[in-house]
Write a protein that holds these residues in place. Structure first.
Motif, PDB file in Angstrom:
ATOM      1  N   ASN A 121       0.956  -1.162  -0.150  1.00  0.00           N
ATOM      2  CA  ASN A 121      -0.148  -0.031   0.040  1.00  0.00           C
ATOM      3  C   ASN A 121       0.802   1.313   0.213  1.00  0.00           C
ATOM      4  O   ASN A 121       0.589   2.296  -0.705  1.00  0.00           O
ATOM      5  CB  ASN A 121      -1.027  -0.014   1.218  1.00  0.00           C
ATOM      6  CG  ASN A 121      -2.092  -0.985   1.211  1.00  0.00           C
ATOM      7  OD1 ASN A 121      -2.510  -1.138   2.124  1.00  0.00           O
ATOM      8  ND2 ASN A 121      -2.309  -1.357   0.069  1.00  0.00           N
ATOM      9  N   CYS A 151      -6.186   0.902  -1.131  1.00  0.00           N
ATOM     10  CA  CYS A 151      -5.855   1.568  -0.030  1.00  0.00           C
ATOM     11  C   CYS A 151      -6.859   1.697   0.745  1.00  0.00           C
ATOM     12  O   CYS A 151      -6.713   2.561   1.788  1.00  0.00           O
ATOM     13  CB  CYS A 151      -5.000   2.895  -0.490  1.00  0.00           C
ATOM     14  SG  CYS A 151      -3.576   2.594  -1.127  1.00  0.00           S
ATOM     15  N   ASN A 153      -8.673   1.201   3.542  1.00  0.00           N
ATOM     16  CA  ASN A 153      -8.669   0.749   4.962  1.00  0.00           C
ATOM     17  C   ASN A 153      -8.531   1.680   5.943  1.00  0.00           C
ATOM     18  O   ASN A 153      -8.204   2.708   5.855  1.00  0.00           O
ATOM     19  CB  ASN A 153      -7.788  -0.449   4.673  1.00  0.00           C
ATOM     20  CG  ASN A 153      -6.252   0.098   4.388  1.00  0.00           C
ATOM     21  OD1 ASN A 153      -5.706   1.014   4.896  1.00  0.00           O
ATOM     22  ND2 ASN A 153      -5.559  -0.555   3.513  1.00  0.00           N
ATOM     23  N   ASP A 154      -8.510   0.978   7.096  1.00  0.00           N
ATOM     24  CA  ASP A 154      -8.299   1.822   8.300  1.00  0.00           C
ATOM     25  C   ASP A 154      -7.079   2.669   8.236  1.00  0.00           C
ATOM     26  O   ASP A 154      -7.013   3.953   8.728  1.00  0.00           O
ATOM     27  CB  ASP A 154      -8.107   0.933   9.627  1.00  0.00           C
ATOM     28  CG  ASP A 154      -9.584   0.381  10.115  1.00  0.00           C
ATOM     29  OD1 ASP A 154     -10.552   0.981   9.800  1.00  0.00           O
ATOM     30  OD2 ASP A 154      -9.549  -0.812  10.431  1.00  0.00           O
ATOM     31  N   ASP A 155      -5.815   2.082   7.831  1.00  0.00           N
ATOM     32  CA  ASP A 155      -4.587   2.645   7.751  1.00  0.00           C
ATOM     33  C   ASP A 155      -4.634   4.129   6.857  1.00  0.00           C
ATOM     34  O   ASP A 155      -4.144   5.006   7.059  1.00  0.00           O
ATOM     35  CB  ASP A 155      -3.614   1.955   7.499  1.00  0.00           C
ATOM     36  CG  ASP A 155      -3.190   0.656   8.303  1.00  0.00           C
ATOM     37  OD1 ASP A 155      -3.438   1.184   9.639  1.00  0.00           O
ATOM     38  OD2 ASP A 155      -2.720  -0.376   7.844  1.00  0.00           O
ATOM     39  N   LYS A 189     -18.341   2.403   4.116  1.00  0.00           N
ATOM     40  CA  LYS A 189     -17.307   1.600   5.095  1.00  0.00           C
ATOM     41  C   LYS A 189     -16.833   2.726   6.421  1.00  0.00           C
ATOM     42  O   LYS A 189     -16.660   2.036   7.322  1.00  0.00           O
ATOM     43  CB  LYS A 189     -16.096   1.217   4.381  1.00  0.00           C
ATOM     44  CG  LYS A 189     -16.511   0.133   3.292  1.00  0.00           C
ATOM     45  CD  LYS A 189     -15.196  -0.315   2.415  1.00  0.00           C
ATOM     46  CE  LYS A 189     -15.554  -1.417   1.516  1.00  0.00           C
ATOM     47  NZ  LYS A 189     -14.405  -1.769   0.875  1.00  0.00           N
TER      48      LYS A 189
END
Length: 235
Positions: A121, A151, A153-155, A189
């Protein structure tokens, strides 16, 4: 297996479907000629090329003076494939830097970016970000779809929302549609993080409303949330 571009090109155009082409040509809206080879066939052909032959095949592609929708898509999928060894991502990135400026359809972008889900990522985020500064809408869309496909996602959600707010030049149709699609997924999300941007109305009207429309079409959010989102559309 095919080891040369000439073999791949011949195999590609051995499976044309004129009736399908009449339908697909209108959808992909591509400046290159189209011949009606279905995307699964193109992807299967790209997967049949040994990684050891990828350079030879792509060198042949870059020498081709008669590009088509199908040959560009084939080259993009082949360039984005996961191979063997640590150098594989470096090679994919180098090929795609040459290929993305050749994209002439949203379908080139949307078919190739998911093929990069194997990649790191952080590398994708950094190495393709320069595309947001390009003039072409397909270059910008490519980076937006990297965020969407690889990409989200939480990060990365905070960085994605900041990028969409501050770093995307809106006003090109396929850029705006990609951003709206990504923002809809953010609402689905990461609702609590994305909603404030819609309350503030920081995006252009088209992007704002299209994102809400797409989010409301999802089965993953409640009827109550869908009803509320409908109230914050920009009139």
């Amino acid at each position: 297996m095919y080891d040369t571009y000439e073999e791949c090109r011949a195999a590609l155009f051995s499976d044309v479907d004129a009736e399908y082409n009449n339908f697909n040509n209108k959808i992909v809206n591509c400046d290159y000629p189209t011949y009606g080879v279905r995307t699964p066939v193109i992807k299967k052909l790209a997967s049949s090329v040994p990684i050891s032959a990828r350079k030879t095949v792509l060198d042949g592609f870059f020498a081709d003076k008669d590009l088509t929708y199908e040959t560009v898509l084939f080259a993009g999928v082949l360039a984005a494939r996961k191979g063997e060894g640590k150098s594989n991502y470096v090679e994919s990135h180098e090929y795609l830097m040459r290929l993305v400026p050749l994209f002439r359809s949203w379908a080139h972008v949307d078919s190739v970016t998911p093929c990069l889900r194997w990649a790191d990522n952080a590398a994708l985020w950094h190495d393709f970000r320069y595309l947001l500064d390009c003039a072409g809408q397909y270059e910008k869309r490519f980076y937006i779809m990297i965020m969407f496909s690889c990409c989200l996602n939480d990060d990365y959600i905070d960085r994605i929302l900041d990028t969409l707010r501050y770093n995307v030049a809106y006003g090109q149709y396929y850029v705006d549609m990609a951003a709206a699609w990504l923002l809809a997924e953010c609402l689905v999300k990461f609702y609590d993080k994305a909603l404030p941007l819609f309350k503030e109305q920081v995006f252009p009207r088209f992007v704002h409303n299209k994102a809400i429309q797409k989010a409301r079409e999802s089965y993953r959010i409640s009827a109550e949330v869908k009803a509320y989102l409908n109230t914050i559309k920009i009139k």
